[in-house]
Design an enzyme around this catalytic site. Structure first.
Site, PDB file in Angstrom:
ATOM      1  N   GLU A  76     -60.050 -54.728  32.861  1.00  0.00           N
ATOM      2  CA  GLU A  76     -60.748 -53.484  32.573  1.00  0.00           C
ATOM      3  C   GLU A  76     -61.900 -53.291  33.550  1.00  0.00           C
ATOM      4  O   GLU A  76     -62.546 -54.251  33.967  1.00  0.00           O
ATOM      5  CB  GLU A  76     -61.245 -53.481  31.133  1.00  0.00           C
ATOM      6  N   CYS A 121     -61.119 -64.691  30.111  1.00  0.00           N
ATOM      7  CA  CYS A 121     -62.270 -65.540  30.436  1.00  0.00           C
ATOM      8  C   CYS A 121     -62.176 -66.842  29.653  1.00  0.00           C
ATOM      9  O   CYS A 121     -61.720 -66.853  28.509  1.00  0.00           O
ATOM     10  CB  CYS A 121     -63.580 -64.819  30.092  1.00  0.00           C
TER      11      CYS A 121
HETATM   12  S1  SF4 Z   1     -66.853 -64.983  27.391  1.00  0.00           S
HETATM   13 FE1  SF4 Z   1     -68.984 -65.018  28.190  1.00  0.00          FE
HETATM   14  S2  SF4 Z   1     -68.745 -65.291  30.419  1.00  0.00           S
HETATM   15 FE2  SF4 Z   1     -66.743 -64.638  29.611  1.00  0.00          FE
HETATM   16  S3  SF4 Z   1     -66.697 -62.390  29.846  1.00  0.00           S
HETATM   17 FE3  SF4 Z   1     -67.478 -62.837  27.773  1.00  0.00          FE
HETATM   18  S4  SF4 Z   1     -69.734 -62.896  28.002  1.00  0.00           S
HETATM   19 FE4  SF4 Z   1     -68.854 -63.063  30.073  1.00  0.00          FE
END
Ligand code: SF4
Length: 365
Positions: A76, A121
């Site tokens: 995104e 992530c």
């Molecule tokens: S898990 Fe943490 S590091 Fe990963 S996208 Fe979300 S806020 Fe950012």
């Protein structure tokens, strides 16, 4: 070009077409002779842009795109006309424009693009919807810069005339995809001509990445997603703290050489009752007093199934005032696109892309 025995001049033409004219296909690179284009195709080369598969529109003008890469994976990307105020107080030109907008400003001429660096992530911040995806793969430098090219095309942006800020704050942890992230920065600052002073990268605190970043000569501004004033609270919402605690993080940050007037930005998502009380503000002041720092306070954006609640407006106001009284510049980030889940911590592939179709043009630069 070298492998086809072509001159460096041809490589420059190709680069210009890809990153300045942002052409969506090889056939449209008319500066290259047709025979050479055919030769490139025959050698298996294709060019193009990531595809903006779907768009969600917010009432505040923010647009959130589901962006499809050549292999069908999606990330995104967010377009925020007028920016989100994240640069305020960081000592750069972007901050000046935010603080003193000129009369001829309109939303079209000034915008911030939030870009992704990974599909999903691995960091697992508990307040973040993206974390629910897990990690699928890293993006390539072309896929990272390509998100910017595709969005600039959509809005007919002319870099140089229009003022575009970039934030590497979308899906993924840029410092866990460090080489690609920095190669993308070189594409964006080089042929795409977006100044590094208009870019901010946010990290959750990946120490080896910060140490490498401190050595770079061309680099975006640094933002650190801190979100807590002590290790106990931070560990409960950001498990990465177990690997690198706050003291080690601040030590690494202190090695990043700052430009004149530049301040490191600390992002602080306020979670009601967890990290938004006076004692947390006092701990933060003590932690950051020896750094050239500013804090962006982000009122937590709720998401489905998340075990947190928003802080009260009173608590947000008290928290900000306490930081400022303690000598730390603190700003409340404008929430953008909350109605379309485009705000901070809300990026998740809520729209599934259809299965990849055979692509005529490869959707990466
Ligand atoms: S898990 Fe943490 S590091 Fe990963 S996208 Fe979300 S806020 Fe950012």
């Amino acid at each position: 070009m070298e492998s086809l025995n072509q001159s460096a001049y041809r490589a420059r033409q190709l680069c210009e077409a890809l990153y300045v004219q942002r052409v969506p296909s090889l056939d449209q690179i008319t500066t290259l002779p047709a025979a050479l284009r055919e030769e490139l195709k025959a050698a298996g080369h294709t060019v193009g842009l990531p595809e903006l598969l779907q768009t969600a529109h917010s009432i505040d003008g923010t647009e959130r795109y589901l962006v499809r890469m050549a292999d069908g994976e999606t990330v995104e990307t967010v377009w925020m006309p007028g920016g989100d105020g994240g640069e305020r107080g960081d000592g750069t030109k972007a901050a000046e424009e935010e603080e003193h907008p000129s009369h001829d400003d309109d939303d079209y001429k000034r915008a911030t693009i939030c870009i992704s660096s990974q599909v999903g992530c691995a960091v697992n911040c508990q307040f973040c919807l993206t974390a629910k995806l897990g990690i699928r793969r890293n993006l390539t430098p072309g896929e990272i810069a390509g998100q910017v090219a595709a969005v600039l095309n959509r809005h007919n942006v002319e870099v140089g005339r229009d003022r575009i800020n970039l934030v590497f704050m979308g899906m993924g942890e840029p410092f866990l995809n460090y080489m690609s992230f920095m190669d993308a920065v070189r594409l964006l600052t080089g042929p795409m001509r977006i100044p590094e002073s208009r870019m901010t990268v946010s990290t959750s605190g990946i120490l080896p990445g910060i140490e490498q970043f401190a050595q770079e000569t061309v680099r975006p501004k640094l933002a650190v997603s801190l979100n807590a004033s002590n290790d106990i609270v931070r560990e409960s919402i950001m498990p990465i703290t177990r690997k690198w605690n706050i003291a080690a993080l601040l030590e690494a940050i202190s090695t990043v050489p700052l430009r004149p007037r530049e301040r490191i930005t600390f992002e602080y998502v306020l979670l009601g009752g967890i990290n938004d009380q006076r004692e947390h503000a006092d701990e933060l002041i003590a932690l950051l007093k020896n750094l050239r720092a500013k804090i962006n306070l982000i009122v937590w954006n709720s998401g489905p199934g998340m075990p947190f609640h928003e802080p009260t407006p009173q608590d947000v106001g008290i928290f900000q005032k306490r930081l400022r009284d303690g000598g730390i510049p603190a700003f409340i980030r404008k929430p953008r696109g909350r109605d379309i889940y485009a705000a901070c911590g809300q990026l998740k592939r809520t729209l599934e892309s259809p299965p990849p179709t055979p692509l005529i043009e490869i959707a990466t630069l």
